[in-house]
Design a protein around this motif. Structure first.
Motif, PDB file in Angstrom:
ATOM      1  N   UNK A  32       1.005  -1.367   0.092  1.00 33.67           N
ATOM      2  CA  UNK A  32       0.030  -0.029   0.025  1.00 33.67           C
ATOM      3  C   UNK A  32       0.653   1.381   0.028  1.00 33.67           C
ATOM      4  N   UNK A  33       2.044   1.132   0.791  1.00 31.37           N
ATOM      5  CA  UNK A  33       2.740   2.332   1.140  1.00 31.37           C
ATOM      6  C   UNK A  33       3.571   2.614  -0.249  1.00 31.37           C
ATOM      7  N   UNK A  34       3.759   1.849  -1.107  1.00 30.11           N
ATOM      8  CA  UNK A  34       4.649   1.875  -2.372  1.00 30.11           C
ATOM      9  C   UNK A  34       3.893   2.102  -3.562  1.00 30.11           C
ATOM     10  N   UNK A  35       2.487   1.781  -3.397  1.00 30.73           N
ATOM     11  CA  UNK A  35       1.548   2.005  -4.651  1.00 30.73           C
ATOM     12  C   UNK A  35       0.521   3.129  -4.461  1.00 30.73           C
ATOM     13  N   UNK A  50       1.345  12.440  -6.706  1.00 33.94           N
ATOM     14  CA  UNK A  50       1.813  12.562  -8.097  1.00 33.94           C
ATOM     15  C   UNK A  50       0.525  13.255  -8.819  1.00 33.94           C
ATOM     16  N   UNK A  51      -0.638  13.307  -8.381  1.00 30.30           N
ATOM     17  CA  UNK A  51      -2.067  13.972  -9.048  1.00 30.30           C
ATOM     18  C   UNK A  51      -1.878  15.507  -8.965  1.00 30.30           C
ATOM     19  N   UNK A  52      -1.422  15.729  -7.720  1.00 32.85           N
ATOM     20  CA  UNK A  52      -1.215  17.162  -7.347  1.00 32.85           C
ATOM     21  C   UNK A  52       0.215  17.854  -8.486  1.00 32.85           C
ATOM     22  N   UNK A  53       1.227  16.795  -8.519  1.00 32.81           N
ATOM     23  CA  UNK A  53       2.387  17.452  -9.245  1.00 32.81           C
ATOM     24  C   UNK A  53       1.854  17.405 -10.781  1.00 32.81           C
ATOM     25  N   UNK A  81       0.937   2.542 -13.843  1.00 30.08           N
ATOM     26  CA  UNK A  81       0.093   1.666 -13.838  1.00 30.08           C
ATOM     27  C   UNK A  81       0.777   0.468 -14.170  1.00 30.08           C
ATOM     28  N   UNK A  82       1.632   0.295 -15.048  1.00 27.64           N
ATOM     29  CA  UNK A  82       2.655  -0.880 -15.053  1.00 27.64           C
ATOM     30  C   UNK A  82       3.341  -1.006 -13.546  1.00 27.64           C
ATOM     31  N   UNK A  83       4.128   0.064 -13.118  1.00 26.54           N
ATOM     32  CA  UNK A  83       4.685  -0.307 -12.005  1.00 26.54           C
ATOM     33  C   UNK A  83       3.841  -0.782 -10.821  1.00 26.54           C
ATOM     34  N   UNK A  84       2.656  -0.615 -10.760  1.00 22.03           N
ATOM     35  CA  UNK A  84       1.537  -1.004  -9.799  1.00 22.03           C
ATOM     36  C   UNK A  84       1.292  -2.664  -9.996  1.00 22.03           C
TER      37      UNK A  84
END
Length: 348
Positions: A129-132, A139-142, A205-208
């Protein structure tokens, strides 16, 4: 943990991220980030282990510092420009401060040192959970602020890819290796974020998918360090034959899915006449690939010791794939032929 408490905390996790996604006002975005942080704190400390409590305390202090910096930067922006809107970040001082605060929140280098230590103290499910999920809101704010200072994002991205590869070389704990892997992948996302936000989201998405497959595989295997990987064949033979492929996909080796985002990012950087940055990022990916190969070697080509501890797993029932793991693993390994369709969707 009580199921009602657990469902409430998971609902709060989703609520905090959704509020940040939907908000255009800085105070609402800050509130969503804080709900997100406060919801994961009990999940991190649920086992009452000293390492878990220590990791939770570190995480809380870091997130509180980043949130205070974010609030100060947004207030400074409102004071200088008269705007509380997220997309009106035209003054360089608050924009730079907000990028640094969000980099601290998600663990970008050189503000990364808390990430391996915190992840090491958690169980694999909370670490997933912490990593994803916890990376989504910052990220959405950036993505929304679209900063005018491109240099700082390129610097953060390149330093993250280098440190993410370099830091994982000398590690024996799988959770620390996964933490450095997360730092390196975030560096790739930040590197391309200002030029192609849709490519950033595809990479994430691929990283998740890749990270989910690896965390769940290690959880089913009861593996927390490299030494325990040597007995994986006796515990889960089929799973052990797939995990090295997932590791190589995470490292970006063709013809696996993980090669796709790195390929597209290097291509986009070359189009933007940033060949030195693309070259440095590609070379840093070799560092990450080295310790992924090290893990693969430990799982497939190392014979476990023939003592009581080493032979004990042979007496246990073998563990099988679960359906979510099978779906995510197949996505992690077989998505590269769909690259033209992905590119078409990105340019649509």
């Amino acid at each position: 943990m009580n199921p009602y408490i657990l469902s409430t905390l998971l609902f709060a996790l989703g609520l905090g991220t959704t509020i940040t996604f939907a908000s255009s006002h800085w105070l609402l975005a800050w509130m969503g980030l804080e709900i997100n942080t406060l919801a994961i704190i009990p999940l991190m400390a649920q086992f009452h282990h000293p390492r878990a409590v220590e990791a939770t305390t570190k995480y809380f202090l870091i997130q509180a510092t980043a949130a205070a910096t974010l609030l100060f930067a947004s207030m400074s922006n409102a004071w200088l420009t008269g705007q509380w809107d997220i997309q009106h970040m035209h003054h360089p001082f608050p924009a730079t401060l907000i990028i640094l605060a969000l980099a601290l929140k998600i663990g970008l280098a050189p503000l990364h040192s808390w990430m391996p230590e915190v992840l090491q103290g958690l169980d694999l499910t909370t670490g997933l959970i912490l990593s994803t999920w916890q990376k989504l809101a910052p990220l959405s704010i950036i993505l929304q602020i679209q900063p005018t200072n491109h240099t700082i994002l390129i610097f953060l991205g390149l330093v993250s890819t280098l440190i993410g590869g370099w830091g994982g070389l000398n590690q024996t704990q799988l959770r620390k290796i996964l933490a450095y892997s997360s730092i390196a992948h975030l560096g790739w996302m930040i590197l391309i974020l200002q030029f192609s936000p849709s490519l950033t989201m595809l990479t994430f998405l691929i990283y998740i998918f890749m990270t989910f497959s690896l965390f769940i595989s290690f959880k089913l295997n009861y593996s927390t360090n490299i030494n325990t990987l040597t007995t994986s064949w006796s515990k889960a033979p089929v799973l052990t034959s797939v995990i090295p492929l997932i590791l190589l996909s995470l490292g970006g080796l063709p013809p696996l899915t993980g090669f796709m985002p790195k390929w597209l990012i290097i291509q986009e950087l070359a189009k933007r006449e940033l060949a030195p940055a693309a070259t440095l990022a590609a070379l840093s990916a070799l560092l990450s690939l080295y310790f992924y190969l090290h893990l693969s070697y430990a799982m497939t080509l190392t014979i476990s010791p023939n003592n009581t501890t080493g032979t004990l797993p042979w007496r246990l029932p073998t563990r099988q794939f679960t359906l979510p793991l099978a779906i995510s693993a197949s996505t992690t390994l077989c998505l590269l032929p769909l690259t033209p369709a992905m590119v078409a969707l990105l340019t649509f």
